[in-house]
Scaffold this motif. Sequence first.
Motif, PDB file in Angstrom:
ATOM      1  N   ILE A   1      41.228  10.341  58.195  1.00  0.00           N
ATOM      2  CA  ILE A   1      40.611   9.785  56.982  1.00  0.00           C
ATOM      3  C   ILE A   1      41.230  10.379  55.723  1.00  0.00           C
ATOM      4  O   ILE A   1      41.427  11.586  55.624  1.00  0.00           O
ATOM      5  N   SER A   2      41.528   9.512  54.796  1.00  0.00           N
ATOM      6  CA  SER A   2      42.081   9.942  53.510  1.00  0.00           C
ATOM      7  C   SER A   2      41.156   9.501  52.380  1.00  0.00           C
ATOM      8  O   SER A   2      40.326   8.610  52.547  1.00  0.00           O
ATOM      9  N   LEU A   3      41.324  10.171  51.235  1.00  0.00           N
ATOM     10  CA  LEU A   3      40.490   9.862  50.067  1.00  0.00           C
ATOM     11  C   LEU A   3      41.314   9.135  49.014  1.00  0.00           C
ATOM     12  O   LEU A   3      42.437   9.554  48.706  1.00  0.00           O
TER      13      LEU A   3
ATOM     14  N   ILE B   1      44.691   5.332  56.516  1.00  0.00           N
ATOM     15  CA  ILE B   1      46.033   4.796  56.260  1.00  0.00           C
ATOM     16  C   ILE B   1      46.556   4.164  57.543  1.00  0.00           C
ATOM     17  O   ILE B   1      46.366   4.713  58.638  1.00  0.00           O
ATOM     18  N   ASP B   2      47.192   3.005  57.405  1.00  0.00           N
ATOM     19  CA  ASP B   2      47.725   2.304  58.573  1.00  0.00           C
ATOM     20  C   ASP B   2      48.473   3.268  59.489  1.00  0.00           C
ATOM     21  O   ASP B   2      49.350   4.014  59.037  1.00  0.00           O
ATOM     22  N   GLY B   3      48.118   3.213  60.749  1.00  0.00           N
ATOM     23  CA  GLY B   3      48.822   4.046  61.726  1.00  0.00           C
ATOM     24  C   GLY B   3      48.210   5.408  61.928  1.00  0.00           C
ATOM     25  O   GLY B   3      48.540   6.107  62.891  1.00  0.00           O
ATOM     26  N   ASP B   4      47.300   5.804  61.050  1.00  0.00           N
ATOM     27  CA  ASP B   4      46.674   7.126  61.233  1.00  0.00           C
ATOM     28  C   ASP B   4      45.668   7.103  62.384  1.00  0.00           C
ATOM     29  O   ASP B   4      45.157   6.054  62.772  1.00  0.00           O
ATOM     30  N   ALA B   5      45.422   8.296  62.884  1.00  0.00           N
ATOM     31  CA  ALA B   5      44.599   8.447  64.086  1.00  0.00           C
ATOM     32  C   ALA B   5      43.160   7.984  63.838  1.00  0.00           C
ATOM     33  O   ALA B   5      42.666   8.061  62.715  1.00  0.00           O
ATOM     34  N   PRO B   6      42.501   7.502  64.890  1.00  0.00           N
ATOM     35  CA  PRO B   6      41.068   7.242  64.757  1.00  0.00           C
ATOM     36  C   PRO B   6      40.310   8.558  64.608  1.00  0.00           C
ATOM     37  O   PRO B   6      40.887   9.635  64.818  1.00  0.00           O
ATOM     38  N   GLY B   7      39.048   8.457  64.260  1.00  0.00           N
ATOM     39  CA  GLY B   7      38.235   9.664  64.101  1.00  0.00           C
ATOM     40  C   GLY B   7      38.364  10.251  62.711  1.00  0.00           C
ATOM     41  O   GLY B   7      39.103   9.737  61.862  1.00  0.00           O
TER      42      GLY B   7
ATOM     43  N   ALA C   1      44.758   1.257  44.962  1.00  0.00           N
ATOM     44  CA  ALA C   1      44.167   2.592  44.887  1.00  0.00           C
ATOM     45  C   ALA C   1      45.258   3.639  45.065  1.00  0.00           C
ATOM     46  O   ALA C   1      46.371   3.328  45.503  1.00  0.00           O
ATOM     47  N   TRP C   2      44.905   4.880  44.689  1.00  0.00           N
ATOM     48  CA  TRP C   2      45.862   5.971  44.833  1.00  0.00           C
ATOM     49  C   TRP C   2      45.240   7.086  45.673  1.00  0.00           C
ATOM     50  O   TRP C   2      44.030   7.356  45.568  1.00  0.00           O
ATOM     51  N   LEU C   3      46.091   7.689  46.439  1.00  0.00           N
ATOM     52  CA  LEU C   3      45.661   8.802  47.275  1.00  0.00           C
ATOM     53  C   LEU C   3      45.232   9.987  46.403  1.00  0.00           C
ATOM     54  O   LEU C   3      45.860  10.282  45.401  1.00  0.00           O
ATOM     55  N   VAL C   4      44.147  10.652  46.817  1.00  0.00           N
ATOM     56  CA  VAL C   4      43.762  11.914  46.170  1.00  0.00           C
ATOM     57  C   VAL C   4      43.980  13.024  47.195  1.00  0.00           C
ATOM     58  O   VAL C   4      43.423  12.984  48.290  1.00  0.00           O
ATOM     59  N   GLY C   5      44.821  13.965  46.842  1.00  0.00           N
ATOM     60  CA  GLY C   5      45.113  15.063  47.779  1.00  0.00           C
ATOM     61  C   GLY C   5      46.040  14.610  48.887  1.00  0.00           C
ATOM     62  O   GLY C   5      46.697  13.569  48.801  1.00  0.00           O
ATOM     63  N   GLU C   6      46.050  15.405  49.930  1.00  0.00           N
ATOM     64  CA  GLU C   6      46.919  15.125  51.060  1.00  0.00           C
ATOM     65  C   GLU C   6      46.365  13.979  51.902  1.00  0.00           C
ATOM     66  O   GLU C   6      45.147  13.850  52.029  1.00  0.00           O
ATOM     67  N   PRO C   7      47.276  13.178  52.487  1.00  0.00           N
ATOM     68  CA  PRO C   7      46.774  12.182  53.424  1.00  0.00           C
ATOM     69  C   PRO C   7      46.088  12.872  54.612  1.00  0.00           C
ATOM     70  O   PRO C   7      46.449  13.996  54.979  1.00  0.00           O
ATOM     71  N   ARG C   8      45.106  12.182  55.164  1.00  0.00           N
ATOM     72  CA  ARG C   8      44.369  12.667  56.350  1.00  0.00           C
ATOM     73  C   ARG C   8      43.537  13.926  56.070  1.00  0.00           C
ATOM     74  O   ARG C   8      43.088  14.600  56.965  1.00  0.00           O
TER      75      ARG C   8
END
Lengths: 597, 597
Positions: B227-229, B217-223, B275-282
């Motif tokens: 990562i989100s699903l 997701i934009d702005g989320d940390a590298p590594g 697309a839609w997020l599955v579960g919590e972001p990250r």
Amino acid sequence: MLSYEPPVDEYMFLFKELVDLDKHRHLRGFADLDIDVVEAVLTEAGKLAREVMLPLNAVADREGCTRHPDGSVTTPTGFGDAYRAYAEGGWAGLAAPEQYGGQDFPKTFATAVMEFRSASNQSFDMYTGWGDSIAEILMAHGTPEQCETYLTRLITGEWGATMGLTEPHCGTDVGLLRTRATPQPDGSYKITGTKIFNSGGEHDLTDNIIHFVLARIDGDAPGSKGISLFLMPKNLPSENGEFDQRNAVSCGSIEHKMGLNGSATCVMNYDEAKAWLVGEPRHGLMGMFKLMNAIRRRTGTMAVGVSELATQNAVAYTKERLQGRSLSGPKQPEAMADPLIVQPDVRRTLMKLKSFNEGARALLVWSGLIADVVDRAPDKAEAAAAEERLALITPVIKAYLSDEGFDNAVSAQQMFGGHGYVAETGIEQLVRDCRMLAIAEGANGVQGVDLVLRKLGQNKGQAAFDLIDEIGTQIQTNRKLTPSLSLVDAMARAIDDMREATTHLVELGGRDREAACTGATDYIHLTGLVLIGYMWLRLANAATRQIDEGKDESGEMAAKLMRARFFAERMLPETSLRLTRIKASADNVMALEEQCF
Amino acid sequence: MLSYEPPVDEYMFLFKELVDLDKHRHLRGFADLDIDVVEAVLTEAGKLAREVMLPLNAVADREGCTRHPDGSVTTPTGFGDAYRAYAEGGWAGLAAPEQYGGQDFPKTFATAVMEFRSASNQSFDMYTGWGDSIAEILMAHGTPEQCETYLTRLITGEWGATMGLTEPHCGTDVGLLRTRATPQPDGSYKITGTKIFNSGGEHDLTDNIIHFVLARIDGDAPGSKGISLFLMPKNLPSENGEFDQRNAVSCGSIEHKMGLNGSATCVMNYDEAKAWLVGEPRHGLMGMFKLMNAIRRRTGTMAVGVSELATQNAVAYTKERLQGRSLSGPKQPEAMADPLIVQPDVRRTLMKLKSFNEGARALLVWSGLIADVVDRAPDKAEAAAAEERLALITPVIKAYLSDEGFDNAVSAQQMFGGHGYVAETGIEQLVRDCRMLAIAEGANGVQGVDLVLRKLGQNKGQAAFDLIDEIGTQIQTNRKLTPSLSLVDAMARAIDDMREATTHLVELGGRDREAACTGATDYIHLTGLVLIGYMWLRLANAATRQIDEGKDESGEMAAKLMRARFFAERMLPETSLRLTRIKASADNVMALEEQCF
């Protein structure tokens, strides 16, 4: 595309350090042999391999060969030009006699050229290199007229040669063959039958193709004792002396194979094709055995070549591909990840590949030298002893090197991850191509039987025990020269394993041939490991001496010692497993009834 | 064409003798489980595999998949019909919850169905079997609405599912991924990026394909922590509720691979796809690990399936092909030669294949049962213990079985001689197809790191020591029940090797992770050998009991004991070699500088 750097320097190291030329000056052709000339030949051969043959390798895989409705076969793009470069450069007759246009280059050194060629393009290589092998048969068994007519053309590569052995119902068991030869009033024969797996049986690289065909003369006994060898040109001489009259030999189809797509594997039909006997009738297999032995050593050489090409590309990829981090902290903190080569399992794999390639290459050179002694020693006893040694190690070189070469190609492919499974990368082709080596020219299982029954069966295994003693002496030498190297103790254990296995198999083979053969493949691998360990002992001495003399600026000699250590500590212990299997009861293999399978 | 007889009877033997159903009646769904129903399911599954899927296997290899200019992909002839038979037969949701149209069939038994399917057609199998795995993620992490909309359609196979993980620059190191997700006002995301090696990313088997995609997701940390699903349907719902609106996800190309030509391996482009997020972001990797573990066990199952198919055909060929004579005198003197199966090296190979397949199959059932305990035990402690056990053995099942499965396919091919190298015979395809299993779903080298660092790294290797103790107890049991079987002593030595290796690696891993990982692949193989030996101990008990009870008219139980003996005497001694390597100095792997490679 895959990259390839022919290991010229490594071969030169082997020629200088392993061969001891001065001890072999008595061999025909060795007296005034100039090592600089050898280096120039290898450099040129490497250039041809890298610049001409390698670029055609992937193309040939994609294109394959095409058989046209008239039975003619087109080879892949570029093969024609490459073949001309090969023939015109004098490579076809490199190891063949000067009398017939060859260069009489000893096999010790010609092995390197063979490796470069097969590494760079295994498919292309299948069309080449028959000239000198077949020349040996013709020189030994052919009539002066046959030699006159065919030898120079075969040895210079002007004409191609091919072997017609396998039939649909018989491969290993060649005695079952059905191809018939009917004597004609003019002394020739009419041959009728079908051969399969005929590599280069038809192609567009040369104006003529000489088929060497096994067949049974009408009325001769069934089985292998009724087999004769014939020479059957694709194009026959007409009255004007030109070879412009088509013989009744034709390509019925070409096989679609797992790999080696650039090599035309032909089904050949002979419809009363005209042919001439080579040598005595019913002695067709005599020349064939020598040829097969040469081809089996060549198969081992091909395996080392493919393993080398695969290794070089795996090394390059794992240095380049950034993925994950070193387990001992980032090695390239500024990059997004470290190269794969920092990973222990990757390094373990690369060390395995490199320590095998280097030791196996030494083994090829060593066996090439033995073959040269057979051919070139003025002293018959020396030649005979070498011949016995060569007979012993040939099945090992064929089977062990092809098994391991394939395994190495697979391991190298593994280093590419998913990209290794994709055709574009080029590495998967090597796995498909070199899979053939364990199958063809006598499947590896057959090599085991040859080693355990035929070779160990002579003189109570004396040839093997002589080899064991020679290696034992080498171990003693290394105890003085490289006492701290773990290889010395590892080889002491390995040679004990080989001695025990040999004693066991010689005894067992004398009373229960089946039981002995349940351990045959294991014995091939045990012997292969010991032979490569033997080579490493000698290489380690040379490397140690160079280090002691302050000649290791690059660190390459120290790296050699580390690869020797890897081989000693991670590869050689396998001899103990092999021995355990060799000594296991044969019942667990032979006892079950066929219906239980 | 290859023939195939699904091993239904063998599975039923395992279910009755290995599983001990009465001890597992407390598991959800096991209480009134009827073993006759299980047999009926297996019989039907076997029929589908043999009659519908197997005939398409060679066709699919020849035809491959075709990508059209509009990005659509056509699967090989017959795959559409086969897929309908698969979905309409209820096979897609066999192991999935009944709530969403599944049949809640325990994994213990579903494993058999999975093996039959992958044996009969590995390419086709790549399109199937995702429904239940992905369903688990959605059930665990999805919204009720997502479950409502997608689960039934995925589980019934009405729609396909696919995973978007690998990108051109990142595979194993998923944290490097670059695919971006931009939040939209309506709560959805727009996804942009490129995925590769996307099996079944596009095809013509279902009306819709649901992509499960890892993105940042934009702005989320590298590594990996950023990562989100996401759930990204190929066809989106329009306002009328029909899924008839094409999403901006498209197949850019399909890979040309070594094998699995019938499976469309896609490069997928997302151009602001909805697309839609599955579960919590990250937290995208949380569900992914469970999925990957299921897929890794499935990979091991596929390997056993291919090994079984290859073995059956090698057995048939070696019984049929007449070539050479038995070393103990003609077995079919009236025929021109004896069948290959009389040859010791052929038998040795077949015994290796069969003793592996049978033991590995037991291991699959045993691990399926453990997975069922995780999912179905009412007692959380029991489930947690099973989860730890499952985590330990999963990398072994993935890597050991896929390494050996490939090796077995190669060995089976070898039995065909030159005919095995020709595409027509069909066996070379299996080698090419199953080569993927050691590479995909976490290359086998990565499995070794997972086992040695992550799994042994927890609680000082307690899970491994628990397993070792359990096997030690089994050895004691067998000392009473099968005292004369060589397997008992062989396993006593093997378990000592495993204990010593585990102790060594737990200690070493605690202070030098790199050094420990130089032995990781060897530890995988050591553990794999011990696990199969463990299964053979239990099978040997069952076979002995049946013999003692006079229930072995066919001799099959006696044959099992002979295969156990073969495994004990020729395969298990390998643990000692593996231990030697594990204990070898890491220097011979890690010390050389990168430039020395």
